[in-house]
Design a protein around this motif. Structure first.
Motif, short mmCIF file in Angstrom:
data_model
loop_
_atom_site.label_atom_id
_atom_site.label_comp_id
_atom_site.label_asym_id
_atom_site.label_seq_id
_atom_site.Cartn_x
_atom_site.Cartn_y
_atom_site.Cartn_z
N THR A 273 44.57 46.64 45.03
CA THR A 273 44.18 47.60 43.99
C THR A 273 42.77 47.34 43.43
O THR A 273 42.15 48.25 42.87
CB THR A 273 45.15 47.53 42.79
N GLY A 274 42.32 46.09 43.53
CA GLY A 274 41.04 45.73 42.90
C GLY A 274 41.19 45.46 41.41
O GLY A 274 40.23 45.16 40.71
N PHE A 275 42.44 45.56 40.92
CA PHE A 275 42.72 45.30 39.50
C PHE A 275 43.52 43.99 39.37
O PHE A 275 44.11 43.52 40.35
CB PHE A 275 43.51 46.48 38.90
N PRO A 276 43.53 43.42 38.15
CA PRO A 276 44.32 42.19 37.97
C PRO A 276 45.75 42.36 38.45
O PRO A 276 46.36 43.43 38.25
CB PRO A 276 44.25 41.96 36.46
N ALA A 277 46.28 41.32 39.08
CA ALA A 277 47.64 41.35 39.61
C ALA A 277 48.60 41.73 38.50
O ALA A 277 48.51 41.22 37.38
CB ALA A 277 48.01 39.99 40.17
N GLU A 278 49.52 42.63 38.81
CA GLU A 278 50.44 43.12 37.78
C GLU A 278 51.87 42.69 38.04
O GLU A 278 52.81 43.40 37.69
CB GLU A 278 50.37 44.64 37.70
N SER A 279 52.05 41.56 38.72
CA SER A 279 53.41 41.06 38.88
C SER A 279 53.87 40.65 37.49
O SER A 279 53.07 40.49 36.59
CB SER A 279 53.42 39.86 39.83
N GLU A 280 55.18 40.44 37.32
CA GLU A 280 55.65 40.06 35.98
C GLU A 280 55.34 38.58 35.69
O GLU A 280 55.67 38.07 34.64
CB GLU A 280 57.14 40.31 35.87
N LEU A 281 54.69 37.91 36.65
CA LEU A 281 54.40 36.48 36.48
C LEU A 281 53.18 36.26 35.59
O LEU A 281 52.17 36.96 35.72
CB LEU A 281 54.17 35.83 37.84
N ILE A 282 53.28 35.27 34.72
CA ILE A 282 52.13 34.93 33.87
C ILE A 282 51.57 33.54 34.23
O ILE A 282 50.46 33.21 33.87
CB ILE A 282 52.47 34.99 32.36
N SER A 283 52.36 32.77 34.95
CA SER A 283 51.90 31.44 35.38
C SER A 283 52.67 31.03 36.63
O SER A 283 53.88 31.26 36.73
CB SER A 283 52.17 30.43 34.25
N VAL A 284 51.94 30.48 37.57
CA VAL A 284 52.56 29.99 38.81
C VAL A 284 52.03 28.59 39.08
O VAL A 284 50.82 28.38 39.16
CB VAL A 284 52.22 30.90 40.02
N THR A 285 52.95 27.64 39.21
CA THR A 285 52.57 26.28 39.57
C THR A 285 53.13 26.00 40.96
O THR A 285 54.32 26.26 41.21
CB THR A 285 53.14 25.27 38.56
N VAL A 286 52.29 25.47 41.82
CA VAL A 286 52.74 25.14 43.18
C VAL A 286 52.55 23.65 43.42
O VAL A 286 51.50 23.09 43.07
CB VAL A 286 51.99 25.98 44.24
#
Ligand code: AMP
Ligand code: MG
Length: 354
Positions: A273-286
């Protein structure tokens, strides 16, 4: 300094900890590199050896910064970008290696991670200092997206060459470079003969060996939605986890963002999309065996969202702590029982009961 933030607090002390073997001590130093704070901690019986190892680790990070910095006119990445659509550029072994790794991650994430995202990143200004941030129009974003496609990066291994096949293409390794640099710094430190170390480049952290208490390195994961804004937000953690011979990275929508008309716009962009990711995730630690993997996959999973992100991590046997906007936490199977939740506003749920 474009950014000084660390999203993982290293929960260790610099001083001698009782219970350790007679002579081992922890030595720690922080410097500003790669646009952020870097901290190297080493375990060694010798102050001199520790100093040498720490210096060597920082020198490695500095060297990679010089090669890979998108913003520096003299970097190899800038040379490759300037020659887009014109000619291949001969690069160092490390630049070739990290670009190949980035392309591999792009492939396995179906393009959710794309190191050619730079033309779109340039449309957004996520610095907190910007008083009146602008949201680009969909048309402008779509136009920039025409130049985003990792499959158009052409590699010539024999010649150590990188060619961006179309004019207007640009590489930005911001989503993988710090994790990769932490890997290389650890290698440099190991070569000095120290038996344990932790390299933290903001929230991209790689550890090896055990600390002076004979345990893994305990690191915290920054609270993505603290109740009050702290002067030292990276010390405000909602969970902690132990790191041994592996790496941890966190990506979140709180690290660089602006709010416009009540909506949060953050620095991790969806290449579709070219826009900020809109997944429901606010933080991902791997948590992964290597820093480059942890770094790039954290960025990718934030784009992919819960279902696809979990599927990817589980299929690779890589650890993930995924935080949703409602403060529910999802864990990959291999991390069950291994994370300490320190803030009761966050709670673990199963994927099915989410
Ligand atoms: P990280 O903090 O590791 O998640 O990386 C974020 C940085 O990676 C951004 O500041 C951009 O420079 C770059 N980036 C943003 N979106 C993407 C993406 N979808 N794929 C690869 N790199 C990205
Ligand atoms: Mg990353």
């Amino acid at each position: 300094m474009r950014r000084v933030s660390a999203c993982l607090l290293i929960m260790i002390g610099i001083t001698f900890i009782s219970g350790c073997t007679e002579k081992d001590r922890m030595y720690k130093e922080s410097r500003e590199l790669m646009d952020t704070f870097c901290t190297i901690t080493v375990v060694s019986p010798s102050k001199e050896k520790a100093r040498k190892a720490i210096d060597r680790g920082f020198a490695e990070i500095k060297r990679l910064e010089t090669l890979l910095n998108y913003f520096s006119g003299g970097s190899e990445i800038t040379a490759v970008n300037k020659a887009a659509g014109i000619k291949p550029v001969k690069v160092s072994r490390e630049t070739l290696e990290i670009v190949k790794k980035a392309m591999h991650i792009s492939g396995i994430t179906g393009g959710a991670f794309d190191p050619t995202i730079a033309p779109v990143v340039s449309l957004w200004r996520f610095s907190k200092d910007i008083s009146n941030p602008q949201v680009p129009s969909k048309d402008v974003a779509a136009d920039a997206l025409r130049h985003v496609d990792y499959r158009k990066i052409k590699i010539n291994t024999a010649e150590s060459g990188i060619y961006l096949a179309e004019k207007g293409m640009e590489l930005d390794l911001g989503g993988i470079a710090k994790g990769y640099a932490a890997d290389r710094a650890v290698e440099a430190i190991k070569a000095e003969g120290v038996k344990a170390a932790l390299v933290a480049i903001a929230g991209d952290i790689r550890g090896f060996g055990l600390n002076t208490s004979g345990q893994g390195w305990r690191v915290g994961i920054q609270d993505p939605r603290p109740d009050t804004v702290s002067q030292r937000p990276w010390e405000d953690v909602f969970a902690s986890i132990e790191l041994k011979d592996n790496a941890i990275s966190t990506s979140g929508d709180y690290q660089r963002f602006f709010i416009k008309d009540g909506k949060r716009y953050h620095h991790i962009l969806d290449p579709e999309t070219g826009f900020p990711a809109e997944s429901e995730l606010i933080s991902v630690t791997v948590i992964a065996p290597e820093g480059y993997l942890a770094d790039s996959l954290a960025t990718a999973v934030l784009v992919l969202g819960v279902e696809k992100g979990m599927q990817l991590l589980e299929s690779m046997g890589i650890g993930g702590v995924l935080v949703c906007a409602d403060k529910k936490i999802l864990l990959t199977k291999n991390l069950k029982g291994k994370i300490n939740i320190l803030n009761s506003a966050y709670r673990l749920v199963n994927l099915l009961s989410k």
